[in-house]
Design an enzyme around this catalytic site. Sequence first.
Site: not given
Length: 657
Positions: A440, A521, A523, A519
């Site tokens: 990403e 998280d 997102d 990541d």
Amino acid sequence: MTEEEKIIGENNYSASNIQVLEGLEAVRKRPAMYIGDISENGLHHLVYEVVDNAIDEAMAGYCDRIDVTINDDNSITVQDNGRGIPVDYHEKEKKSALEVVMTVLHAGGKFDKGSYKVSGGLHGVGVSCVNALSTHMTTQVFRNGKIYQQEYECGKPLYAVKEVGSCDLGFTGTKQTFWPDGSIFTVTEYKYETLQTRLRELAYLNKGIYISLTDLRVKDEDGMPRKEVFHSEEGVKEFVRYLNSNNTPLFNDVIYLNTEKTGVPIECAIMYNTGYRENLHSYVNNINTKEGGTHEAGFRSALTRVLKKYAEDTCPKALEKAKVEIAGEDFREGLIAVISVKVAEPQFEGQTKTKLGNNEVSGAVNQAVGEALSYYLEEHPKEAKLIVDKVIVAATARVAARKARESVQRKNPLGGGGLPGKLADCSSKNKDICELFLVEGDSAGGSAKSGRSREFQAILPLRGKILNVEKAMWHKAFESEEVNNIIQALGVRFGVDDEDSKQANIDKLRYDKVIIMADADVDGAHIATLIMTLFYRYMPELIEEGHLYIAQPPLYKCTKGKVSEYCYTDEDRKAFMEKYGDGTESGIHTQRYKGLGEMNADQLWETTMDPATRRLKQVHVENAAEADYIFSMLMGDEVGPRRDFIEQHATYANIDA
Ligand code: 28G
């Protein structure tokens, strides 16, 4: 001689006992041959094997309750209210019928004529395998107003079947408790969700029965264990509603049939939604036939035949105007269906033995579905028109898709020559060791490029969120640059086996591991899910063959004085605190990683990419119907169910809060 063997020896020792012991030893020596594998799947398979016997008793009409309990110590208890396994003396085997069922391989197979037992799920191995693979097993039979019991260790009886009490005459059934052998299985912890999914599915496939699941390891504030009851009065009709509940239906009706043709019981339910995907789930004797077979062929053939005729008869003008020839698959966009058949002597074929081979079933299903569908269309012209309109749109889109795909493959005529410019490929030509990281963001992509092993690790940076293929028409994926980069880097090809095939051929896959690195998280989880959706819908074989992984970046780096450790979970962090802390947080320094970009190349290698230290999660599909349901929920229009699911499963809430 061990103690148990002595006991057996003292009772009627005979040639059949030796065979029994040899049989059970064979199961213990090569367990994977009998139950698939010795990891999580095999462990859960033991439960299915036992439950299936109860389901057989239910299908025979003698049982309507099955209670499954995960006990505190990860042993399992299953109890049914069937007739109870017979306990009478078995002349030939020189022991109780119950002991035969519990200790002889494949016993309890084709006993009862006219039943549809394949039992034991896919592998059909019977309860004696469960017994052989358990350190301890206790069986109790409630029958004739008495309670009979026998116990075993690693499949060997500790004593002959004995009476241990009495019960009401009318109270009958079988109760099995087993402790899976930790020296055989690589994991021994049961997953509630895995059992829940299968038991829910079984309740839909066998309407009328009550199946409960209780987890004694988990208690609420009042000390009550986690418990659920699965029950369906409408069978696969309700199943299809459940599977479609995250989609927008094209119309509300479920087209449903429950009949028997030439001795084959057939239950089938069909819905259409406004989406583009086909979701057909087929079952033979409660086993999910992932590879399809004659029952699916009969279904598809009836669907195409009846809908095509209906379209040609009722709206010839619309077909003319669209200027495209409609094909079978055009009838299947937005189709969501379950077909469940019972076959007395099923022949399972294919790589995973999940393809039905019995030819006679094709005609039976074709006829049954054809009749029910024609009847429905005649009776419901409004709904019929909605289907036909959708089919015409699908045919038009299919032609557009082929053009788009051809233009992509033309740019890359030899297949494999042209790699995307953004790909930093690895140098090794040995694809068995090569890994592709889908990363990403460009900045993390940069760190990954510097940190990687150039020999076997390739990096493809992705720009933010890729196309949500769940919501898009099939060919849209081929118009997306990011998706095309992934496809080209992988070397997978579309339309090679059959021009309009919707799923990739992975013969020329260039990497052994495809690793999604996002990541840690919400997102990042979303991006990982988008990428998984692409793989699941377009390249399912790549998942089935175990090539897809998710990288696990650390959440924290905890430091106390000179010691520091990366923590991948909150449990890791707690463990660090307990090991090095003094009860206060003041003494320990915790660095939170919010994104991959916060790590430099060395750190990224050390924590997330180095095979020696990293943690990878392999992506599995345990249950196809449930996976479809989950993907449609995560990627679909409804916000509510998605939020509930994320709240229940989130591990990142603490970071983003
Ligand atoms: C609780 C966990 C799993 C079962 C039965 C009931 C019968 C049975 C099971 O027979 C084959 C046939 C007769 C010996 C059949 C009872 C006919 C009459 C049964 C279960 C071999 C086995 N009465 N319930 N097996 N028999 N439940 N639940 O396993 O000759 S297995």
